[in-house]
Design a protein around this motif. Structure first.
Motif, mmCIF file in Angstrom:
data_model
loop_
_atom_site.group_PDB
_atom_site.id
_atom_site.type_symbol
_atom_site.label_atom_id
_atom_site.label_comp_id
_atom_site.label_asym_id
_atom_site.label_seq_id
_atom_site.Cartn_x
_atom_site.Cartn_y
_atom_site.Cartn_z
ATOM 1 N N ALA A 179 0.981 -1.244 -0.124
ATOM 2 C CA ALA A 179 -0.249 0.040 -0.024
ATOM 3 C C ALA A 179 0.853 1.271 -0.090
ATOM 4 O O ALA A 179 0.583 2.236 -0.767
ATOM 5 C CB ALA A 179 -0.823 0.129 1.196
ATOM 6 N N TYR A 180 1.893 1.191 0.804
ATOM 7 C CA TYR A 180 2.916 2.478 0.677
ATOM 8 C C TYR A 180 3.440 2.541 -0.869
ATOM 9 O O TYR A 180 3.540 3.873 -1.136
ATOM 10 C CB TYR A 180 4.049 2.067 1.460
ATOM 11 N N THR A 181 3.869 1.635 -1.331
ATOM 12 C CA THR A 181 4.390 1.640 -2.698
ATOM 13 C C THR A 181 3.123 2.103 -3.685
ATOM 14 O O THR A 181 3.322 3.111 -4.507
ATOM 15 C CB THR A 181 4.639 0.526 -3.102
ATOM 16 N N SER A 182 1.919 1.730 -3.721
ATOM 17 C CA SER A 182 0.956 2.162 -4.419
ATOM 18 C C SER A 182 0.851 3.453 -4.235
ATOM 19 O O SER A 182 0.414 4.473 -5.163
ATOM 20 C CB SER A 182 -0.372 1.177 -4.086
ATOM 21 N N VAL A 183 0.580 4.276 -3.000
ATOM 22 C CA VAL A 183 0.057 5.529 -2.768
ATOM 23 C C VAL A 183 1.395 6.411 -3.288
ATOM 24 O O VAL A 183 1.353 7.460 -3.978
ATOM 25 C CB VAL A 183 0.304 5.776 -1.223
ATOM 26 N N GLU A 184 2.646 6.070 -3.229
ATOM 27 C CA GLU A 184 3.984 6.670 -3.748
ATOM 28 C C GLU A 184 3.674 6.665 -5.472
ATOM 29 O O GLU A 184 3.987 7.756 -6.105
ATOM 30 C CB GLU A 184 5.253 6.008 -3.378
ATOM 31 N N ASN A 185 3.275 5.690 -5.831
ATOM 32 C CA ASN A 185 3.182 5.700 -7.459
ATOM 33 C C ASN A 185 2.010 6.566 -7.905
ATOM 34 O O ASN A 185 2.218 7.026 -8.761
ATOM 35 C CB ASN A 185 2.898 4.190 -7.760
ATOM 36 N N TRP A 186 0.907 6.581 -6.893
ATOM 37 C CA TRP A 186 -0.353 7.588 -7.001
ATOM 38 C C TRP A 186 0.244 9.012 -7.291
ATOM 39 O O TRP A 186 -0.009 9.784 -8.316
ATOM 40 C CB TRP A 186 -1.402 7.603 -5.947
ATOM 41 N N PHE A 187 1.207 9.363 -6.639
ATOM 42 C CA PHE A 187 1.732 10.856 -6.465
ATOM 43 C C PHE A 187 3.045 11.158 -7.154
ATOM 44 O O PHE A 187 3.462 12.001 -7.038
ATOM 45 C CB PHE A 187 1.796 11.202 -5.079
ATOM 46 N N GLY A 188 3.369 9.953 -7.917
ATOM 47 C CA GLY A 188 4.577 10.235 -8.490
ATOM 48 C C GLY A 188 5.698 10.415 -7.769
ATOM 49 O O GLY A 188 6.878 10.925 -8.319
ATOM 50 N N LEU A 189 5.830 9.701 -6.445
ATOM 51 C CA LEU A 189 6.972 9.591 -5.592
ATOM 52 C C LEU A 189 7.912 8.681 -5.917
ATOM 53 O O LEU A 189 7.464 7.488 -6.463
ATOM 54 C CB LEU A 189 6.371 9.689 -4.294
ATOM 55 N N SER A 190 9.337 8.957 -5.445
ATOM 56 C CA SER A 190 10.209 7.814 -5.369
ATOM 57 C C SER A 190 9.990 6.846 -4.455
ATOM 58 O O SER A 190 9.469 6.987 -3.529
ATOM 59 C CB SER A 190 11.456 8.600 -5.254
ATOM 60 N N ALA A 191 10.571 5.576 -4.864
ATOM 61 C CA ALA A 191 10.194 4.592 -3.982
ATOM 62 C C ALA A 191 10.807 4.879 -2.552
ATOM 63 O O ALA A 191 11.787 5.327 -2.407
ATOM 64 C CB ALA A 191 10.815 3.288 -4.519
ATOM 65 N N GLY A 192 10.034 4.343 -1.447
ATOM 66 C CA GLY A 192 10.462 4.710 -0.109
ATOM 67 C C GLY A 192 10.213 6.187 0.233
ATOM 68 O O GLY A 192 10.591 6.355 1.406
ATOM 69 N N ALA A 193 9.607 6.984 -0.694
ATOM 70 C CA ALA A 193 9.559 8.352 -0.109
ATOM 71 C C ALA A 193 8.536 8.732 0.981
ATOM 72 O O ALA A 193 8.834 9.632 1.767
ATOM 73 C CB ALA A 193 8.700 9.246 -1.309
ATOM 74 N N LEU A 194 7.887 7.765 1.251
ATOM 75 C CA LEU A 194 6.909 7.931 2.574
ATOM 76 C C LEU A 194 7.539 7.663 3.713
ATOM 77 O O LEU A 194 6.891 7.760 4.927
ATOM 78 C CB LEU A 194 5.720 6.946 2.521
ATOM 79 N N HIS A 195 8.878 6.974 3.773
ATOM 80 C CA HIS A 195 9.517 6.844 5.024
ATOM 81 C C HIS A 195 10.595 8.020 5.205
ATOM 82 O O HIS A 195 11.419 7.868 6.171
ATOM 83 C CB HIS A 195 10.334 5.430 4.921
ATOM 84 N N LEU A 196 10.581 9.099 4.490
ATOM 85 C CA LEU A 196 11.494 10.028 4.632
ATOM 86 C C LEU A 196 11.168 11.150 5.707
ATOM 87 O O LEU A 196 9.673 11.058 5.610
ATOM 88 C CB LEU A 196 11.589 10.769 3.286
ATOM 89 N N ALA A 197 11.615 11.849 6.111
ATOM 90 C CA ALA A 197 11.228 12.873 7.101
ATOM 91 C C ALA A 197 10.693 14.042 6.482
ATOM 92 O O ALA A 197 11.517 14.725 5.671
ATOM 93 C CB ALA A 197 12.476 13.189 7.888
ATOM 94 N N PRO A 198 9.395 14.348 6.272
ATOM 95 C CA PRO A 198 8.813 15.512 5.676
ATOM 96 C C PRO A 198 9.648 16.733 6.277
ATOM 97 O O PRO A 198 9.212 16.884 7.755
ATOM 98 C CB PRO A 198 7.315 15.496 5.848
ATOM 99 N N PRO A 199 10.128 17.736 5.532
ATOM 100 C CA PRO A 199 10.656 18.913 6.167
ATOM 101 C C PRO A 199 9.518 20.032 6.538
ATOM 102 O O PRO A 199 8.268 19.838 5.767
ATOM 103 C CB PRO A 199 11.451 19.455 5.171
#
Length: 455
Positions: free
Chosen positions: A191-211
């Protein structure tokens, strides 16, 4: 809002040289950017091992939010459920960070949940400010209260992952819950990967610290990936602005969570009732553009340019998919383009090249009743008469609003070949539009003459 068309035109709009250089902005990690991993240690009270779970709640930064975490435990049939007695509630700090402990060793996965009460505040991370249900506006960087229905969820591997709580992770958990085995590690990772794909984010982006987008000048550096995540999260609140259908961030998030829970996806374009992926992507592109004007760091400014371009490209990809699947918005081939732009609605074409808008016969293009189709042609010259090639055009900016002196909404288009824009979900009334050209040196033309459409 939906980008349309890439007809490379060679005539039209006069481009005026402007000295206003596009200024960039900088960013860094959030207050909880240490990427701390879970660690097992002995409890001083019972000698029982415990594991530390750490992360941050970032929409904007959420202060004094109530966070709890529960292990995800599989039964004998392999179906995962929560160990509800695993942890007590802690409050997020002023930088959104939290740290709590779960009983047991550092293995398996945990679900982390944030809820709110009267003490919880969120930093407004939307430019120029955050509209409130009472009609007021909270300035960028200031805090606002959250209603009691607001919540965020995220999940992570206790061995290696810091768990961030954002609107995007919240959607991912809702998607994972559709799995027949509950919130299993495989379902959550997928699911994390799917949401990253929806928004055109790089793999693993949802595990980055949002500034923290409101403190970019205080940060030495930040990746474009982390900025893109933070801006996507900000877009959820940006959709509340100037939209009478949505008065709180909770309403926006609940609408999208309901879509995900029911269908396993977010609709591509709006239907007038629910929000869409295209709405979020468009808002993200605009916020990236706006943020470039607020910071001094040239390095981070360039990162924001990258984020803006990524969102524009993602938007165009969505538009292409939608155009292929919904021919009601297909170009009829007989679009009329005036030198200052046209607005088409399927029944008439309103133009404003002489100051007096006129109506023409049906063009054959079926446009939704709450939408305006803008089209323009790329300029060939600057104000001083110098030639202007397509290669020197970086894109366009469309501004619009319900009065000629209050065109306070805008959308950046980072592709010189785009020559159409469908602006939809417009409320009843008269809407006014204008466009300016952006060149590759950062110069911006004056706005074109204003055109309008009655919705």
């Amino acid at each position: 809002m939906l980008y349309r068309g890439k007809k490379l035109s060679k005539q039209g709009l006069l481009c005026f040289p402007v000295v206003a250089l596009l200024v960039g902005c900088g960013s860094g990690g959030s207050g909880s950017d240490s990427n701390a991993t879970a660690q097992s240690q002995e409890s001083g009270d019972t000698g029982e091992p415990v594991v530390t779970v750490a992360g941050a709640a970032v929409k904007g930064i959420i202060q004094q939010g109530m966070v709890t975490a529960n292990r995800l435990i599989a039964d004998k049939d392999g179906t995962y459920s929560l160990d509800r007695l695993a942890a007590k509630t802690v409050r997020t700090a002023d930088d959104g960070s939290y740290e709590l402990r779960l009983r047991g060793k550092a293995d398996g996965w945990a679900l982390v949940e944030l809820s709110t009460d009267q003490h919880t505040r969120m930093v407004c991370d939307v430019l120029p400010g955050c509209d409130q249900a009472d009609g007021g506006t909270v300035a960028f960087g200031q805090t606002l209260g959250l209603d009691s229905g607001f919540s965020l969820r995220g999940a992570g591997d206790l061995i290696s992952e810091t768990v961030y709580l954002t609107p995007l992770t919240h959607l991912a958990v809702a998607l994972a819950e559709r799995n027949s085995q509950g919130l299993s590690p495989d379902a959550l990772a997928g699911a994390y990967t799917s949401v990253e794909n929806w928004f055109g984010l790089s793999a693993g982006a949802l595990h980055l610290a949002p500034p923290d987008l409101t403190r970019l000048d205080q940060l030495s550096d930040v990746s474009a990936d982390a900025l893109q995540v933070a801006i996507a999260n900000a877009a959820f609140l940006a959709l509340v602005n100037d939209n009478p259908q949505w008065s709180t961030i909770s309403q926006v998030l609940n609408d999208m969570t309901t879509q995900v829970a029911a269908t396993g996806q977010i609709q591509i374009v709006g239907d007038g009732d629910s929000l869409a992926l295209s709405d979020l992507i468009a808002a993200s592109a605009l916020q990236a553009s706006e943020l470039q004007m607020t910071v001094d760091s040239a390095t981070i400014s360039q990162q924001l340019v990258v984020v803006e371009q990524r969102n524009v490209q993602r938007f165009e990809t969505i538009a292409d998919v939608y155009e292929e699947s919904d021919t009601s918005l297909a170009d009829s081939g007989d679009t009329t383009s005036g030198s200052d732009g046209t607005i088409e609605n399927g029944d008439d074409t309103s133009t404003d090249t002489s100051g007096d808008p006129t109506e023409t016969s049906d063009t054959g293009t079926a446009i939704p009743a709450d939408a305006a189709l803008l089209s323009w042609t790329a300029p060939l010259t600057r104000e001083n008469g110098d030639s202007l090639s397509m290669g020197e055009i970086a894109g366009y900016e469309v501004v619009y609003g319900t009065a000629t002196d209050a065109m306070d909404q805008s959308l950046a288009i980072g592709d010189a070949s785009v020559d159409e824009l469908l602006v939809d979900q417009l409320s009843e009334g008269t809407w006014y539009f204008a466009i300016r050209t952006l060149d590759t040196d950062g110069n911006r033309s004056q706005l074109s003459e204003v055109v309008y459409k009655q919705i």
